[in-house]
Scaffold this motif. Structure first.
Motif, PDB file in Angstrom:
ATOM      1  N   LEU A   3     -72.068  -5.237  66.881  1.00 57.52           N
ATOM      2  CA  LEU A   3     -72.290  -3.997  67.618  1.00 57.52           C
ATOM      3  C   LEU A   3     -70.985  -3.326  67.974  1.00 57.52           C
ATOM      4  N   GLY A   4     -71.058  -2.035  68.235  1.00 53.35           N
ATOM      5  CA  GLY A   4     -69.934  -1.286  68.772  1.00 53.35           C
ATOM      6  C   GLY A   4     -68.750  -1.210  67.845  1.00 53.35           C
ATOM      7  N   GLY A   5     -67.557  -1.262  68.431  1.00 51.48           N
ATOM      8  CA  GLY A   5     -66.322  -1.098  67.688  1.00 51.48           C
ATOM      9  C   GLY A   5     -66.110  -2.142  66.608  1.00 51.48           C
ATOM     10  N   ALA A   6     -66.532  -3.379  66.863  1.00 55.36           N
ATOM     11  CA  ALA A   6     -66.364  -4.421  65.856  1.00 55.36           C
ATOM     12  C   ALA A   6     -67.183  -4.091  64.612  1.00 55.36           C
ATOM     13  N   PHE A   7     -68.373  -3.548  64.801  1.00 54.39           N
ATOM     14  CA  PHE A   7     -69.217  -3.169  63.669  1.00 54.39           C
ATOM     15  C   PHE A   7     -68.558  -2.062  62.868  1.00 54.39           C
ATOM     16  N   SER A   8     -68.114  -1.006  63.524  1.00 50.55           N
ATOM     17  CA  SER A   8     -67.511   0.119  62.805  1.00 50.55           C
ATOM     18  C   SER A   8     -66.165  -0.256  62.206  1.00 50.55           C
ATOM     19  N   ALA A   9     -65.458  -1.211  62.798  1.00 46.78           N
ATOM     20  CA  ALA A   9     -64.164  -1.626  62.264  1.00 46.78           C
ATOM     21  C   ALA A   9     -64.311  -2.295  60.908  1.00 46.78           C
ATOM     22  N   ASN A  10     -65.462  -2.888  60.628  1.00 50.83           N
ATOM     23  CA  ASN A  10     -65.693  -3.575  59.364  1.00 50.83           C
ATOM     24  C   ASN A  10     -66.259  -2.654  58.291  1.00 50.83           C
ATOM     25  N   GLN A  11     -66.445  -1.395  58.609  1.00 54.21           N
ATOM     26  CA  GLN A  11     -66.988  -0.457  57.637  1.00 54.21           C
ATOM     27  C   GLN A  11     -65.874   0.242  56.882  1.00 54.21           C
ATOM     28  N   VAL A  12     -66.229   0.720  55.682  1.00 50.85           N
ATOM     29  CA  VAL A  12     -65.329   1.610  54.960  1.00 50.85           C
ATOM     30  C   VAL A  12     -65.850   3.017  55.151  1.00 50.85           C
ATOM     31  N   GLU A  13     -64.939   3.974  55.152  1.00 48.60           N
ATOM     32  CA  GLU A  13     -65.311   5.347  55.439  1.00 48.60           C
ATOM     33  C   GLU A  13     -64.634   6.272  54.447  1.00 48.60           C
ATOM     34  N   ALA A  14     -65.330   7.342  54.100  1.00 50.69           N
ATOM     35  CA  ALA A  14     -64.757   8.372  53.240  1.00 50.69           C
ATOM     36  C   ALA A  14     -65.094   9.736  53.807  1.00 50.69           C
ATOM     37  N   HIS A  15     -64.183  10.671  53.621  1.00 51.59           N
ATOM     38  CA  HIS A  15     -64.414  12.069  53.968  1.00 51.59           C
ATOM     39  C   HIS A  15     -64.678  12.771  52.645  1.00 51.59           C
ATOM     40  N   VAL A  16     -65.870  13.335  52.520  1.00 48.27           N
ATOM     41  CA  VAL A  16     -66.316  13.895  51.257  1.00 48.27           C
ATOM     42  C   VAL A  16     -66.448  15.412  51.394  1.00 48.27           C
ATOM     43  N   SER A  17     -65.602  16.133  50.670  1.00 46.54           N
ATOM     44  CA  SER A  17     -65.710  17.587  50.612  1.00 46.54           C
ATOM     45  C   SER A  17     -66.753  17.931  49.559  1.00 46.54           C
ATOM     46  N   ILE A  18     -67.664  18.846  49.912  1.00 47.50           N
ATOM     47  CA  ILE A  18     -68.798  19.146  49.041  1.00 47.50           C
ATOM     48  C   ILE A  18     -68.891  20.645  48.809  1.00 47.50           C
ATOM     49  N   LYS A  19     -68.912  21.039  47.552  1.00 46.27           N
ATOM     50  CA  LYS A  19     -69.146  22.435  47.151  1.00 46.27           C
ATOM     51  C   LYS A  19     -70.621  22.546  46.799  1.00 46.27           C
ATOM     52  N   VAL A  20     -71.310  23.498  47.444  1.00 45.81           N
ATOM     53  CA  VAL A  20     -72.755  23.627  47.319  1.00 45.81           C
ATOM     54  C   VAL A  20     -73.118  24.913  46.584  1.00 45.81           C
ATOM     55  N   GLY A  74     -78.074  20.853  43.929  1.00 45.58           N
ATOM     56  CA  GLY A  74     -77.364  21.807  44.773  1.00 45.58           C
ATOM     57  C   GLY A  74     -75.906  21.456  45.000  1.00 45.58           C
ATOM     58  N   VAL A  75     -75.505  20.228  44.673  1.00 43.21           N
ATOM     59  CA  VAL A  75     -74.103  19.845  44.813  1.00 43.21           C
ATOM     60  C   VAL A  75     -73.380  20.212  43.519  1.00 43.21           C
ATOM     61  N   GLU A  76     -72.460  21.149  43.638  1.00 43.10           N
ATOM     62  CA  GLU A  76     -71.702  21.616  42.477  1.00 43.10           C
ATOM     63  C   GLU A  76     -70.577  20.642  42.140  1.00 43.10           C
ATOM     64  N   ARG A  77     -69.833  20.199  43.163  1.00 44.11           N
ATOM     65  CA  ARG A  77     -68.774  19.205  42.966  1.00 44.11           C
ATOM     66  C   ARG A  77     -68.393  18.597  44.314  1.00 44.11           C
ATOM     67  N   THR A  78     -67.732  17.460  44.239  1.00 44.66           N
ATOM     68  CA  THR A  78     -67.262  16.782  45.446  1.00 44.66           C
ATOM     69  C   THR A  78     -65.819  16.340  45.255  1.00 44.66           C
ATOM     70  N   ASN A  79     -65.176  16.062  46.372  1.00 52.60           N
ATOM     71  CA  ASN A  79     -63.835  15.488  46.377  1.00 52.60           C
ATOM     72  C   ASN A  79     -63.803  14.497  47.532  1.00 52.60           C
ATOM     73  N   SER A  80     -63.538  13.238  47.231  1.00 55.02           N
ATOM     74  CA  SER A  80     -63.623  12.193  48.260  1.00 55.02           C
ATOM     75  C   SER A  80     -62.257  11.623  48.591  1.00 55.02           C
ATOM     76  N   ALA A  81     -62.055  11.341  49.870  1.00 51.22           N
ATOM     77  CA  ALA A  81     -60.857  10.655  50.340  1.00 51.22           C
ATOM     78  C   ALA A  81     -61.311   9.447  51.152  1.00 51.22           C
ATOM     79  N   VAL A  82     -60.993   8.248  50.665  1.00 56.99           N
ATOM     80  CA  VAL A  82     -61.353   7.018  51.371  1.00 56.99           C
ATOM     81  C   VAL A  82     -60.322   6.776  52.461  1.00 56.99           C
ATOM     82  N   VAL A  83     -60.804   6.500  53.669  1.00 56.21           N
ATOM     83  CA  VAL A  83     -59.914   6.222  54.804  1.00 56.21           C
ATOM     84  C   VAL A  83     -59.327   4.820  54.629  1.00 56.21           C
TER      85      VAL A  83
END
Length: 90
Positions: A3-20, A74-83
């Motif tokens: 739970l909480g911060g320990a749970f999110s600390a074990n996750q991988v995250e990406a910021h995904v730019s999406i052209k629609v 509807g998704v034309e293209r994406t660009n992802s950045a993994v944290v």
């Protein structure tokens, strides 16, 4: 399950730019909202229309989710950045 911060600390995250495709914006937004791995969704100015914050338990799971997003109607293209590392979170 952790739970909480320990749970999110074990996750991988990406910021995904999406052209629609503009005529499919509402449908694409709904589809993105239905993906549980999409933690946040922002409408932004610039070349891309949306930024999705995507969280997963592994790089393999993240890769599958990114494929799912890229294949949405509807998704034309994406660009992802993994944290790689969080330097500051307030």
């Amino acid at each position: 399950m952790q739970l909480g911060g320990a749970f999110s600390a074990n996750q991988v995250e990406a910021h995904v730019s999406i052209k629609v495709v503009q005529k499919l914006t509402a449908r694409t937004n709904s589809a993105l909202e239905s993906i549980s791995h999409v933690a946040q969704l922002y409408s932004v100015s610039g070349e891309y229309d949306l930024i999705a914050i995507v969280q997963a338990q592994s790089l393999e799971e993240l890769s599958a989710v990114l494929d799912d997003i890229g294949n949405l109607e509807g998704v034309e293209r994406t660009n992802s950045a993994v944290v790689l590392e969080t330097r500051l979170r307030r």
